[in-house]
Design a protein around this motif. Structure first.
Motif, short mmCIF file in Angstrom:
data_model
loop_
_atom_site.label_atom_id
_atom_site.label_comp_id
_atom_site.label_asym_id
_atom_site.label_seq_id
_atom_site.Cartn_x
_atom_site.Cartn_y
_atom_site.Cartn_z
N GLY A 157 66.16 24.57 2.09
CA GLY A 157 64.89 25.03 2.27
C GLY A 157 64.54 26.33 1.38
N CYS A 158 65.08 26.18 0.17
CA CYS A 158 64.85 27.14 -0.96
C CYS A 158 63.61 27.12 -1.61
CB CYS A 158 66.13 27.45 -1.64
SG CYS A 158 67.72 28.07 -0.89
N ARG A 159 62.95 28.09 -2.02
CA ARG A 159 61.85 28.07 -2.79
C ARG A 159 62.00 28.38 -4.21
NH1 ARG A 159 57.56 31.78 -0.31
NH2 ARG A 159 56.21 31.01 -2.17
N VAL A 160 63.17 29.01 -4.61
CA VAL A 160 63.86 29.43 -5.82
C VAL A 160 64.89 29.11 -6.13
CG1 VAL A 160 63.85 31.44 -7.42
CG2 VAL A 160 62.12 31.41 -5.49
N LEU A 161 65.18 28.65 -7.23
CA LEU A 161 66.55 28.40 -7.65
C LEU A 161 66.65 29.38 -9.15
CD1 LEU A 161 68.93 26.66 -7.92
CD2 LEU A 161 67.93 25.30 -9.82
N LEU A 162 67.61 29.95 -9.07
CA LEU A 162 67.90 31.29 -9.98
C LEU A 162 69.08 30.55 -11.06
CD1 LEU A 162 68.08 34.51 -7.81
CD2 LEU A 162 66.11 33.52 -9.28
N VAL A 163 69.07 30.82 -12.33
CA VAL A 163 69.99 30.29 -13.16
C VAL A 163 70.62 31.27 -14.18
CG1 VAL A 163 70.42 28.50 -14.98
CG2 VAL A 163 68.91 28.17 -12.82
N PRO A 164 71.68 31.71 -13.62
CA PRO A 164 72.40 32.80 -14.79
C PRO A 164 73.12 31.75 -15.91
CG PRO A 164 73.21 33.15 -12.72
CD PRO A 164 72.42 32.10 -12.46
N ALA A 165 72.80 31.93 -17.08
CA ALA A 165 73.27 31.26 -18.27
C ALA A 165 73.88 32.02 -19.42
CB ALA A 165 71.92 30.29 -18.91
N GLN A 166 74.48 31.22 -20.23
CA GLN A 166 75.17 31.97 -21.13
C GLN A 166 75.15 30.96 -22.58
OE1 GLN A 166 77.05 32.72 -24.08
NE2 GLN A 166 77.88 34.66 -23.73
N GLY A 193 60.47 20.76 -6.54
CA GLY A 193 59.81 21.69 -5.76
C GLY A 193 59.85 23.14 -5.70
N MET A 194 60.88 23.44 -6.43
CA MET A 194 61.29 25.02 -6.41
C MET A 194 60.77 25.48 -7.80
SD MET A 194 65.03 25.15 -4.90
CE MET A 194 65.97 24.10 -6.15
N TRP A 195 60.61 26.88 -7.74
CA TRP A 195 60.56 27.89 -8.76
C TRP A 195 61.90 27.91 -9.64
CZ3 TRP A 195 56.07 29.97 -10.56
CH2 TRP A 195 55.09 29.95 -9.92
N LEU A 196 62.24 27.73 -10.86
CA LEU A 196 63.46 28.13 -11.49
C LEU A 196 63.28 29.27 -12.50
CD1 LEU A 196 65.64 25.13 -12.69
CD2 LEU A 196 65.33 27.40 -14.12
N ILE A 197 64.14 30.19 -12.46
CA ILE A 197 64.36 31.34 -13.02
C ILE A 197 65.60 31.54 -13.90
CG2 ILE A 197 63.99 33.69 -13.07
CD1 ILE A 197 62.19 32.87 -10.57
N SER A 219 57.62 27.00 -13.15
CA SER A 219 56.80 26.53 -11.91
C SER A 219 57.45 25.42 -11.37
CB SER A 219 55.46 26.69 -12.20
OG SER A 219 55.18 25.37 -12.85
N PRO A 220 57.01 25.36 -10.01
CA PRO A 220 57.50 23.91 -9.62
C PRO A 220 56.83 22.78 -10.05
CG PRO A 220 56.86 25.54 -7.68
CD PRO A 220 56.54 26.30 -9.10
N ASN A 221 55.96 22.65 -10.99
CA ASN A 221 55.32 21.47 -11.51
C ASN A 221 56.16 21.51 -13.01
OD1 ASN A 221 54.00 23.49 -13.08
ND2 ASN A 221 51.93 22.64 -12.50
N GLY A 222 57.26 22.30 -13.25
CA GLY A 222 57.66 22.07 -14.41
C GLY A 222 57.17 23.02 -15.93
N GLN A 223 56.13 23.77 -15.36
CA GLN A 223 55.37 24.76 -16.61
C GLN A 223 56.11 25.85 -16.99
OE1 GLN A 223 52.11 24.16 -18.14
NE2 GLN A 223 52.21 22.12 -17.36
N VAL A 224 56.40 26.19 -18.15
CA VAL A 224 56.86 27.30 -18.60
C VAL A 224 56.04 28.33 -18.52
CG1 VAL A 224 58.18 28.67 -20.39
CG2 VAL A 224 58.79 25.99 -19.85
N LEU A 225 55.80 29.51 -17.57
CA LEU A 225 54.92 30.27 -17.33
C LEU A 225 55.28 31.49 -18.11
CD1 LEU A 225 54.05 29.83 -13.65
CD2 LEU A 225 53.14 28.69 -15.60
N ALA A 226 56.46 31.93 -18.28
CA ALA A 226 56.60 33.18 -18.97
C ALA A 226 58.14 33.02 -19.64
CB ALA A 226 56.66 34.32 -18.17
N GLN A 227 58.28 33.68 -20.93
CA GLN A 227 59.66 33.52 -21.40
C GLN A 227 59.78 34.92 -22.35
OE1 GLN A 227 60.87 29.79 -22.99
NE2 GLN A 227 61.90 30.64 -24.91
N VAL A 228 61.06 35.37 -22.28
CA VAL A 228 61.41 36.43 -23.22
C VAL A 228 61.38 36.07 -24.53
CG1 VAL A 228 63.02 38.21 -23.64
CG2 VAL A 228 62.64 37.87 -21.13
N PRO A 229 60.79 36.54 -25.60
CA PRO A 229 61.15 35.82 -26.92
C PRO A 229 62.59 35.89 -27.30
CG PRO A 229 59.33 37.54 -26.91
CD PRO A 229 60.01 37.64 -25.32
#
Length: 238
Positions: A157-166, A193-197, A219-229
């Motif tokens: 039932g999660c709406r958001v998936l958080l992804v720490p990466a390196q 259908g989750m947000w992924l950050i 976004s849940p439809n796969g759009q990159v809405l924002a990104q740090v340069p």
């Protein structure tokens, strides 16, 4: 819930400096309305995965050394999702600790280890958490290459998936993977259908290695809405 994903410099074997970076993001003007801050994979101690490095730097969650870390983080208002190297007995885990008010709410341990991470033990569970009334889960970096990891979070039932990466890599690998990180993660967002950050390191380790990120909101439809340069330390919020 407002989330801040932090693109940080890479720090190796310098926990006080890593905590200072966490504090700087937490107290930045852009973080005044943020409820949760996400930091990169193994950020607390740095991402080196040799047995010797893990043995020197891994922290047990119940240890006095980690209690000192929590004490320093206690004044921070936001919930923190902090990548770290965790020790439990004789085992080492690539973990993300969820911390609120200097207390560990829970921990996720990376389930899909890369070929270079043989000194770690793979996690087996997909715990979920809640902040601001929003349920979220965690995948760490290479976990996102596997549909099952994201679906295990979404199934709870999660709406958001958080992804720490390196993704501090040798130049050729960094160039190869650079366009693929968001593409892979967008697939996971569309499937579940989750947000992924995501949050990643950036900069150069030496003449051989570079980290571009990305630290992104998808976004849940796969759009990159924002990104740090790329090659910029900063935060993106959503």
């Amino acid at each position: 819930m407002r989330i801040g994903a932090c693109q940080t410099p890479e720090l190796i074997e310098d926990v006080p400096a890593a905590l200072a970076v966490v504090e700087s993001f937490a107290h930045a003007p852009d973080a005044s309305g943020v409820d949760l801050l996400l930091f990169p994979e193994c950020f607390l101690q740095g991402y080196l995965v040799t047995p010797d490095f893990l043995s020197r730097n891994a922290l047990e969650l119940g240890s006095a050394a980690f209690a000192a870390v929590l004490s320093r983080l206690a004044p921070i208002r936001q919930t923190l999702v902090l990548g770290m190297i965790e020790r439990q007995g004789d085992e080492f885990f690539n973990s993300a600790a969820v911390i609120t008010g200097g207390e560990v709410v829970g921990v996720y341990r990376k389930t899909h280890l890369t070929s270079g991470e043989r000194a770690f033990t793979a996690g087996r569970d997909y715990p979920v958490f809640e902040a601001g009334g929003v349920r979220f889960g965690i995948n760490i970096c290479a976990d996102t290459r596997f549909t099952a990891a994201a679906r295990a979070v979404a199934a709870q039932g999660c709406r958001v998936l958080l992804v720490p990466a390196q993704n501090m890599m040798r130049h050729r690998s960094a160039q190869f993977w650079r366009p693929m990180h968001n593409a892979i993660r967008a697939e996971r967002a569309r499937e579940t259908g989750m947000w992924l950050i995501s949050a990643d390191v950036t900069g150069r380790r030496d003449d051989q290695r570079i980290g571009y990120g990305p630290t992104s909101v998808i976004s849940p439809n796969g759009q990159v809405l924002a990104q740090v340069p790329a090659l910029t330390v900063g935060m993106v919020t959503t």
